[in-house]
Design a protein around this motif. Structure first.
Motif, PDB file in Angstrom:
ATOM      1  N   TYR A   1       0.812  -1.217   0.000  1.00  0.00           N
ATOM      2  CA  TYR A   1       0.000   0.000   0.000  1.00  0.00           C
ATOM      3  C   TYR A   1       0.847   1.269   0.000  1.00  0.00           C
ATOM      4  CZ  TYR A   1      -2.932   3.857   1.265  1.00  0.00           C
ATOM      5  OH  TYR A   1      -3.541   5.089   1.258  1.00  0.00           O
ATOM      6  N   SER A   2       1.849   1.336   0.854  1.00  0.00           N
ATOM      7  CA  SER A   2       2.646   2.563   0.935  1.00  0.00           C
ATOM      8  C   SER A   2       3.266   2.888  -0.416  1.00  0.00           C
ATOM      9  CB  SER A   2       3.727   2.434   2.007  1.00  0.00           C
ATOM     10  OG  SER A   2       3.156   2.373   3.292  1.00  0.00           O
ATOM     11  N   THR A   3       3.824   1.881  -1.081  1.00  0.00           N
ATOM     12  CA  THR A   3       4.433   2.098  -2.396  1.00  0.00           C
ATOM     13  C   THR A   3       3.405   2.599  -3.400  1.00  0.00           C
ATOM     14  OG1 THR A   3       6.176   0.460  -2.061  1.00  0.00           O
ATOM     15  CG2 THR A   3       5.602   0.972  -4.331  1.00  0.00           C
ATOM     16  N   ARG A   4       2.220   1.986  -3.420  1.00  0.00           N
ATOM     17  CA  ARG A   4       1.196   2.403  -4.379  1.00  0.00           C
ATOM     18  C   ARG A   4       0.669   3.805  -4.066  1.00  0.00           C
ATOM     19  NH1 ARG A   4      -3.134   0.118  -4.120  1.00  0.00           N
ATOM     20  NH2 ARG A   4      -2.922  -1.257  -2.298  1.00  0.00           N
TER      21      ARG A   4
ATOM     22  N   ASN B   1      -5.853   0.566  -6.390  1.00  0.00           N
ATOM     23  CA  ASN B   1      -5.501   1.655  -7.304  1.00  0.00           C
ATOM     24  C   ASN B   1      -6.724   2.407  -7.808  1.00  0.00           C
ATOM     25  OD1 ASN B   1      -2.845   1.032  -6.959  1.00  0.00           O
ATOM     26  ND2 ASN B   1      -2.512   0.210  -9.012  1.00  0.00           N
ATOM     27  N   THR B   2      -7.822   1.705  -8.005  1.00  0.00           N
ATOM     28  CA  THR B   2      -9.050   2.373  -8.446  1.00  0.00           C
ATOM     29  C   THR B   2      -9.546   3.342  -7.383  1.00  0.00           C
ATOM     30  OG1 THR B   2      -9.683   0.498  -9.838  1.00  0.00           O
ATOM     31  CG2 THR B   2     -11.429   2.017  -9.182  1.00  0.00           C
TER      32      THR B   2
ATOM     33  N   GLN C   1      -5.667   7.687 -15.010  1.00  0.00           N
ATOM     34  CA  GLN C   1      -5.080   6.579 -15.769  1.00  0.00           C
ATOM     35  C   GLN C   1      -3.717   6.190 -15.192  1.00  0.00           C
ATOM     36  OE1 GLN C   1      -6.144   4.754 -18.434  1.00  0.00           O
ATOM     37  NE2 GLN C   1      -8.165   5.706 -18.384  1.00  0.00           N
ATOM     38  N   CYS C   2      -2.921   7.186 -14.842  1.00  0.00           N
ATOM     39  CA  CYS C   2      -1.596   6.953 -14.264  1.00  0.00           C
ATOM     40  C   CYS C   2      -1.701   6.121 -12.987  1.00  0.00           C
ATOM     41  CB  CYS C   2      -0.930   8.298 -13.986  1.00  0.00           C
ATOM     42  SG  CYS C   2       0.702   8.210 -13.214  1.00  0.00           S
ATOM     43  N   ILE C   3      -2.660   6.468 -12.144  1.00  0.00           N
ATOM     44  CA  ILE C   3      -2.819   5.763 -10.869  1.00  0.00           C
ATOM     45  C   ILE C   3      -3.386   4.364 -11.080  1.00  0.00           C
ATOM     46  CG2 ILE C   3      -3.984   5.780  -8.628  1.00  0.00           C
ATOM     47  CD1 ILE C   3      -3.967   8.861  -8.788  1.00  0.00           C
ATOM     48  N   GLU C   4      -4.447   4.259 -11.872  1.00  0.00           N
ATOM     49  CA  GLU C   4      -5.123   2.967 -12.039  1.00  0.00           C
ATOM     50  C   GLU C   4      -4.222   1.924 -12.691  1.00  0.00           C
ATOM     51  OE1 GLU C   4      -9.166   2.596 -13.249  1.00  0.00           O
ATOM     52  OE2 GLU C   4      -9.602   4.689 -12.797  1.00  0.00           O
TER      53      GLU C   4
END
Length: 245
Positions: free
Chosen positions: A130-133, A172-173, A190-193
């Motif tokens: 989670y922290s990385t994402r 991510n969504t 889009q970058c995040i998902e």
């Protein structure tokens, strides 16, 4: 580690929780100390409560080469550095109590903040990354450049939407939806998902952890605030005001 009420001023606990992390670009083990907070009995209002996040459209977010995110107006009077992990309870407390006061100082140009985000709490998240994402999502939002949008995203990420250690975290969504609520556009979503920045986030967050360990003489603690090379005592409720005197 227990969650804390947001309308009290934090004081360091005597029994901080300590984690060991080995082999992050160095051969020595870096001790990671997660600052825990206890709250006094005397109610103290959130600093500058009601101001909200950064408002001024002249405030820009800049994703720097080392992965730091600089938030501020052009030519601020002072730039401070804040090391945080998106899962860190103490970091959430810092943002809840002082985030609005910091935001006003950013809007006036008295302060800029360089956020150096780390990821050593990945293993304490349900997804194990989670922290990385969350750092990757922060990179996506910062790359778009809007200071107010990044500020709103950062505030929500560390306060109302911050998961508990070991509990369910955001996919991510959901991180993309958080960015949308903050005002980010479709390219950011889009970058995040798609996780476009995850690999870069993992690399830079690990390097930031090493840098924090170096700054603190071999151990790292979050949240940690620096004025240049001087560590700021965030146990002093007037620390933000003192930085702008």
């Amino acid at each position: 580690m227990s969650e804390s009420r947001s309308n009290y001023t934090p004081r360091p606990m005597s029994n901080a929780t300590t984690y060991a992390l080995g082999g992050v670009a160095v051969s020595l083990i870096v001790l990671i100390v997660i600052a825990a907070f206890q709250w006094g009995r005397d109610d103290v209002a959130v600093r500058n409560d009601g101001y909200g996040s950064v408002r001024d459209t002249e405030v820009r977010a800049v994703l720097e080469q080392d992965g730091s995110i600089l938030l501020g107006r052009p030519e601020p009077k002072k730039t401070i550095t804040i090391f945080e992990d998106p899962l860190c309870p103490g970091c959430g407390n810092l943002e809840r109590i002082y985030g609005q006061e910091i935001a006003e100082q950013i809007d006036t140009g008295a302060l800029a903040v360089r956020y150096r985000l780390v990821n050593f709490l990945d293993d304490r998240s349900k997804s194990k990354d989670y922290s990385t994402r969350a750092v990757a999502a922060s990179r996506c939002v910062a790359e778009a450049g809007s200071g107010p949008v990044y500020s709103r995203f950062h505030t929500d990420l560390f306060t109302t939407k911050r998961p508990s250690e070991g509990g369910a975290d955001l996919n991510n969504t959901e991180l993309a939806a958080l960015a949308r609520t903050a005002g980010a556009g479709e390219p950011v979503m889009q970058c995040i998902e798609t996780g476009a920045e995850v690999d870069a986030a993992r690399t830079t967050a690990t390097a930031q952890t090493t840098a924090l360990g170096d700054a603190l003489g071999g151990s790292a603690a979050t949240p940690s605030v620096f004025d240049g090379t001087t560590k700021v005592d965030v146990g002093d409720e007037n620390w933000v005001a003192a930085l702008t005197e």
